[in-house]
Design an enzyme around this catalytic site. Structure first.
Site, PDB file in Angstrom:
ATOM      1  N   CYS A 150      -8.685  72.505  -6.003  1.00 17.21           N
ATOM      2  CA  CYS A 150      -8.446  72.478  -4.921  1.00 17.21           C
ATOM      3  C   CYS A 150      -8.199  73.957  -4.475  1.00 17.21           C
ATOM      4  O   CYS A 150      -7.389  74.414  -5.223  1.00 17.21           O
ATOM      5  CB  CYS A 150      -7.606  71.466  -4.298  1.00 17.21           C
ATOM      6  SG  CYS A 150      -7.283  71.501  -2.305  1.00 17.21           S
TER       7      CYS A 150
ATOM      8  N   HIS B 103      -3.525  70.596   2.749  1.00 14.84           N
ATOM      9  CA  HIS B 103      -4.411  69.991   1.495  1.00 14.84           C
ATOM     10  C   HIS B 103      -5.238  68.638   1.812  1.00 14.84           C
ATOM     11  O   HIS B 103      -6.065  68.496   1.372  1.00 14.84           O
ATOM     12  CB  HIS B 103      -3.179  69.772   0.361  1.00 14.84           C
ATOM     13  CG  HIS B 103      -3.641  69.035  -0.778  1.00 14.84           C
ATOM     14  ND1 HIS B 103      -4.529  69.598  -1.587  1.00 14.84           N
ATOM     15  CD2 HIS B 103      -3.764  67.550  -0.880  1.00 14.84           C
ATOM     16  CE1 HIS B 103      -4.788  68.395  -2.633  1.00 14.84           C
ATOM     17  NE2 HIS B 103      -4.610  67.293  -2.060  1.00 14.84           N
TER      18      HIS B 103
ATOM     19  N   ASP C 221     -12.813  59.237  12.185  1.00 14.95           N
ATOM     20  CA  ASP C 221     -11.666  59.963  12.426  1.00 14.95           C
ATOM     21  C   ASP C 221     -10.456  59.112  11.877  1.00 14.95           C
ATOM     22  O   ASP C 221     -10.570  57.693  12.027  1.00 14.95           O
ATOM     23  CB  ASP C 221     -11.565  60.264  13.928  1.00 14.95           C
ATOM     24  CG  ASP C 221     -10.991  58.984  14.760  1.00 14.95           C
ATOM     25  OD1 ASP C 221      -9.842  58.716  14.766  1.00 14.95           O
ATOM     26  OD2 ASP C 221     -12.001  58.035  14.812  1.00 14.95           O
TER      27      ASP C 221
ATOM     28  N   CYS D 150      -7.012  74.881  -1.376  1.00 12.12           N
ATOM     29  CA  CYS D 150      -6.234  74.858  -0.115  1.00 12.12           C
ATOM     30  C   CYS D 150      -5.058  75.907  -0.729  1.00 12.12           C
ATOM     31  O   CYS D 150      -4.487  76.113  -2.058  1.00 12.12           O
ATOM     32  CB  CYS D 150      -5.644  73.553   0.294  1.00 12.12           C
ATOM     33  SG  CYS D 150      -4.403  72.926  -0.996  1.00 12.12           S
TER      34      CYS D 150
ATOM     35  N   ASP E  73     -11.375  60.036  22.794  1.00 13.88           N
ATOM     36  CA  ASP E  73     -11.196  58.852  22.903  1.00 13.88           C
ATOM     37  C   ASP E  73     -11.218  58.368  24.309  1.00 13.88           C
ATOM     38  O   ASP E  73     -10.664  59.334  25.215  1.00 13.88           O
ATOM     39  CB  ASP E  73     -10.568  58.033  21.992  1.00 13.88           C
ATOM     40  CG  ASP E  73      -9.021  58.442  22.017  1.00 13.88           C
ATOM     41  OD1 ASP E  73      -8.554  59.050  23.220  1.00 13.88           O
ATOM     42  OD2 ASP E  73      -8.272  58.053  21.127  1.00 13.88           O
TER      43      ASP E  73
ATOM     44  N   CYS F 265      -2.437  74.173  -3.361  1.00 12.84           N
ATOM     45  CA  CYS F 265      -2.940  74.045  -4.612  1.00 12.84           C
ATOM     46  C   CYS F 265      -3.040  75.485  -5.280  1.00 12.84           C
ATOM     47  O   CYS F 265      -2.863  75.696  -6.648  1.00 12.84           O
ATOM     48  CB  CYS F 265      -4.087  73.253  -4.583  1.00 12.84           C
ATOM     49  SG  CYS F 265      -3.922  71.557  -4.132  1.00 12.84           S
TER      50      CYS F 265
END
Length: 376
Positions: free
Chosen positions: A305, A336, A267, A307, A93, A310
């Site tokens: 999930c 996660h 974002d 990840c 940015d 999980c």
């Protein structure tokens, strides 16, 4: 391998778009969510782990990096990609929003903004030319032009004045950016909630010419209904053959609504910040791991999930980690949440490709309305 940045729209479903931004550092699949790496790191995550979630691009912050460790130091150390060990694309940015929201004793003029650092009180100046210089030092693949973003609500005269200043700064940013093959410069549409000001801003940006266009000045306190009201018309004011980026958004339902209205990139700090405060995002809505209902629950946070949080740990353990103030809590919940956000984007990309976005969106909202799994 590409030597420039280009965008291709691969499919549409209503206003929603499936696309790809090609850069020398790799392709960005759109719609894309960019995790925020404010100070050259996505908090609580290794870069390799961020890549494992499916992120194609990160966002870095000009304001924070110019103050610490400084853009010149990063340049001497080989640029931001090498510095933070992330070889995929990076968008930076311009620093404008942070100057307005974080810096002390700031003074706005036609030339730019002078301010004192929130870190040590040192005095700095940020102009369109200096912002381009800093982002060149960082070596980011996608550079944002320098703009001013007034907080909403604001009166129409203030919004118009700010937008017109931002358009003059956009022209100066374009001139200072120069010709940089392999790097892209995005313009930023302003105009608050005023349709005619948004149109005026879009026309000014198109006359200057940019590689991509952002819808700026939203998600600054106006609420979702007002934001969607602007997104019902603002993306279509921007060139269809360039990517469209909605800055600072957002919650999962904000993201779905933005993609539905023609946005390609977003974002937000929400998934990472929430992970550090014990909040996890799931298809059934947000789950607060602080709550005592989880302390004896052996089930995973989200059975579907992939990840590590999980796959390998129970809600009871995640609750314990957070209540104990353990660093692993922030690491697992951040991973996660970033995985959930990237899975959300992948789901939308697949739905647009198949022409089934409306059905996908209905299922998304229906699942969230069910709420979390019942307590044991």
């Amino acid at each position: 391998m590409t030597t420039r940045v280009s965008f291709e729209c691969l499919a549409t479903d209503g206003a929603a778009r499936l696309g790809r931004i090609d850069t020398p550092r790799g392709a960005i699949r759109t719609p894309a969510f960019m995790p925020v790496g404010t100070a050259a790191t996505v908090k609580a995550m290794r870069p390799e782990s961020v890549a494992e979630t499916g992120a194609d691009i990160l966002l870095g912050n000009t304001y924070h990096l110019m103050l610490r460790p400084t853009a010149e130091r990063i340049a001497r150390l080989g640029g931001l990609h090498r510095f933070m060990n992330w070889e995929r694309p990076i968008l930076t940015d311009s620093g404008g929003f942070q100057v307005m929201s974080l810096a002390d004793l700031r003074k706005l003029t036609e030339r730019g903004v002078t301010f004192r650092s929130h870190i040590d009180g040192s005095r700095h100046e940020l102009t369109p030319e200096r912002s381009m210089e800093i982002q060149r030092c960082l070596g980011s693949d996608i550079v944002m032009c320098f703009d001013e973003c007034p907080a909403l609500p604001a009166d129409r005269a203030r919004i118009a004045e700010s937008m017109q200043l931002s358009m003059r700064w956009a022209a100066r940013s374009r001139a200072a950016f120069g010709d940089r093959p392999g790097h892209a410069l995005f313009g930023i549409q302003q105009g608050g909630l005023e349709r005619d000001l948004r149109e005026e801003s879009a026309e000014a940006l198109k006359a200057i010419g940019f590689d991509g266009y952002a819808v700026g000045g939203l998600a600054v306190g106006e609420g979702q209904e007002a934001m969607f009201g602007v997104l019902d018309y603002a993306p279509a004011m921007l060139p269809a053959d360039r990517p469209r980026y909605l800055m600072g958004v957002g919650k999962p339902d904000d993201i779905v609504g933005a993609v539905k209205r023609g946005i390609d990139m977003m974002d937000c700090v929400l998934p990472t910040r929430s992970g550090r405060t014990g909040q996890a995002f799931t298809p059934r809505g947000a789950v607060n791991l602080k709550n005592a209902r989880h302390q004896d629950d052996p089930r995973p946070l989200d059975a579907d999930c992939a990840c590590p949080a999980c796959r390998s740990y129970s809600r009871a353990y995640l609750h314990h980690l957070f209540r104990s103030g353990e660093i692993l809590s922030a690491m697992l919940l951040t991973w996660h949440n970033l995985q959930y956000y990237q899975d959300l984007m992948a789901g939308m990309r697949a739905a647009i490709a198949e022409g089934g976005f409306a059905a996908w969106e209905a299922a998304f909202h229906a699942r969230r309305a069910e709420g979390d799994i019942p307590p044991l």
